[in-house]
Design an enzyme around this catalytic site. Structure first.
Site, short mmCIF file in Angstrom:
data_model
loop_
_atom_site.label_atom_id
_atom_site.label_comp_id
_atom_site.label_asym_id
_atom_site.label_seq_id
_atom_site.Cartn_x
_atom_site.Cartn_y
_atom_site.Cartn_z
N GLN A 93 0.83 -1.21 -0.04
CA GLN A 93 -0.02 0.08 -0.03
C GLN A 93 0.84 1.30 -0.13
OE1 GLN A 93 -3.40 -0.11 -0.10
NE2 GLN A 93 -3.74 1.92 0.27
N HIS A 125 8.63 -3.63 -2.43
CA HIS A 125 7.46 -4.04 -3.37
C HIS A 125 7.49 -3.47 -4.85
CE1 HIS A 125 3.60 -5.09 -5.07
NE2 HIS A 125 3.20 -3.71 -5.17
N ASP A 162 5.65 -12.73 -14.28
CA ASP A 162 4.77 -11.75 -14.76
C ASP A 162 5.80 -10.62 -15.26
OD1 ASP A 162 5.70 -10.19 -12.41
OD2 ASP A 162 4.01 -10.86 -11.31
N LYS A 185 0.91 -12.50 -17.10
CA LYS A 185 -0.04 -12.84 -15.91
C LYS A 185 -1.16 -11.65 -15.90
CE LYS A 185 1.02 -12.17 -11.08
NZ LYS A 185 1.61 -12.34 -10.01
N ASP A 214 10.44 -15.04 -8.29
CA ASP A 214 9.57 -14.20 -7.96
C ASP A 214 10.10 -13.25 -6.74
OD1 ASP A 214 7.32 -12.59 -8.14
OD2 ASP A 214 5.85 -14.08 -7.96
C1 R5P Z 1 3.31 -9.84 -7.64
O1 R5P Z 1 3.45 -8.54 -7.91
C2 R5P Z 1 4.36 -10.27 -6.83
O2 R5P Z 1 5.69 -10.29 -7.81
C3 R5P Z 1 4.09 -11.94 -6.63
O3 R5P Z 1 4.26 -12.46 -8.12
C4 R5P Z 1 2.88 -12.04 -5.92
O4 R5P Z 1 2.87 -11.16 -4.81
C5 R5P Z 1 2.81 -13.43 -5.50
O5 R5P Z 1 1.56 -13.88 -4.79
P1 R5P Z 1 1.11 -15.11 -4.40
O6 R5P Z 1 1.97 -15.92 -4.14
O7 R5P Z 1 -0.17 -14.84 -3.80
O8 R5P Z 1 0.35 -15.49 -5.95
#
Ligand code: R5P
Length: 292
Positions: A93, A125, A162, A185, A214
């Site tokens: 956020q 983030h 993504d 994605k 990721d």
């Molecule tokens: C998204 O922007 C992040 O890079 C991750 O792909 C995401 O936070 C992963 O979340 P989850 O494990 O809930 O799919």
């Protein structure tokens, strides 16, 4: 330089102290009162010392503990306090998406900075999260830590789930000298995503060792869908790698069921911690740490 490890990051703090040439390391006493309030106590004076406090802020209790420890360190006479927040909660956020919302990342930054001279984080983030800090803020990345681990393992292709992860996977591909691709994605809701391969896939996927890279694994929905998609293309082995392994609910088990291995750094305590960001954080501390 003294290193103090909050209860969310004790092991990582000790590793950082070793990377700093066995800097004095301490674990504070932390307990909970019957009404649920936290009590913390650090041992001894820190008069004119430079102190590094390490504490991830995954849950609200971690945040309160961090703020109490900062105050205790200042009360103990520290000259300089650098706060290392390996996993910086509330980072998502980082702006008001709808009227009436707070900028939660900024709220957290302001409170942490109040008693700190500088803050060190790992893989925030987004670049805009960095702008919530008013005091000097440094960002390490988990990419070199994961790359050090992957150098010991078979890797044919690196995959970002993504487009937002392109810079990350590109940097990893440079370190490992391996090809990469980014999936398309579409997020359906907080637990579900839809993924597709891009038009151009740089290698034949059949039989290849693929690593999905990721920044955060949260519900695991992204990694599970990415692994299923790659399996349909008959890849040989799949591993998932992330900086921050939250692994909410049964995410770890669900990912284990569709991959051959799961790797995370030690920004959060979890069952996949196999790479340490301690050297990367220590490098920043050595550069920025000593008092002028
Ligand atoms: C998204 O922007 C992040 O890079 C991750 O792909 C995401 O936070 C992963 O979340 P989850 O494990 O809930 O799919």
């Amino acid at each position: 330089m003294h290193v103090i490890g909050g209860s969310a990051s004790t092991a990582l703090a000790e590793r950082i102290s070793r990377e700093l040439g066995n800097a004095p390391f301490a674990i504070p006493f932390v307990k909970r009162f019957p009404d649920g309030e936290l009590y913390v106590r650090i041992g001894g004076r820190l008069t004119n010392e430079d102190v590094v406090l390490v504490q991830s802020t995954r849950g609200d209790q971690d945040i309160i503990e961090l703020l109490l420890l900062e105050d205790a360190i200042r009360e103990a006479g520290a000259r300089r306090l650098i706060v290392v927040v390996p996993y910086f909660g509330y980072a998502r956020q980082d702006r008001s998406f709808f009227p009436g919302e707070p900028i939660s990342a900024r709220v957290l930054a302001r409170h942490i900075e109040q008693d700190a001279d500088a803050v060190v984080t790992v893989d925030l983030h987004s670049p805009s999260t960095r702008s919530v800090f008013a005091k000097p803020a440094y960002e390490a990345t988990g990419i070199p830590a994961i790359a050090r681990l992957l150098r010991e393992r078979p890797v044919d292709l690196l995959v970002s789930p993504d487009k937002g992860g392109v810079e990350r996977v590109r940097r990893m591909s440079e370190l490992l000298d391996k090809p990469w691709l980014a999936l398309e994605k579409k997020r359906i809701d907080s637990d579900h995503v839809e993924l597709a391969l891009p038009e151009h896939v740089p290698v034949d996927l059949e039989g290849k060792h693929v690593i999905i890279v990721d920044d955060v694994i949260s519900t695991g929905g992204t990694i599970v869908e990415a692994a299923k998609l790659l399996k349909r293309r008959k890849v040989g082995a799949i591993a998932a790698a992330c900086t921050h392994g939250l692994f909410l609910r049964d995410a770890f088990e669900r990912i284990k069921a569709v991959t051959d291995d799961v790797y995370s750094t030690d920004t959060l305590v979890n069952p996949a911690e196999k790479a340490s960001v301690a050297p990367d954080i220590a490098q920043i501390l050595k550069r920025e740490g000593p008092s002028p």
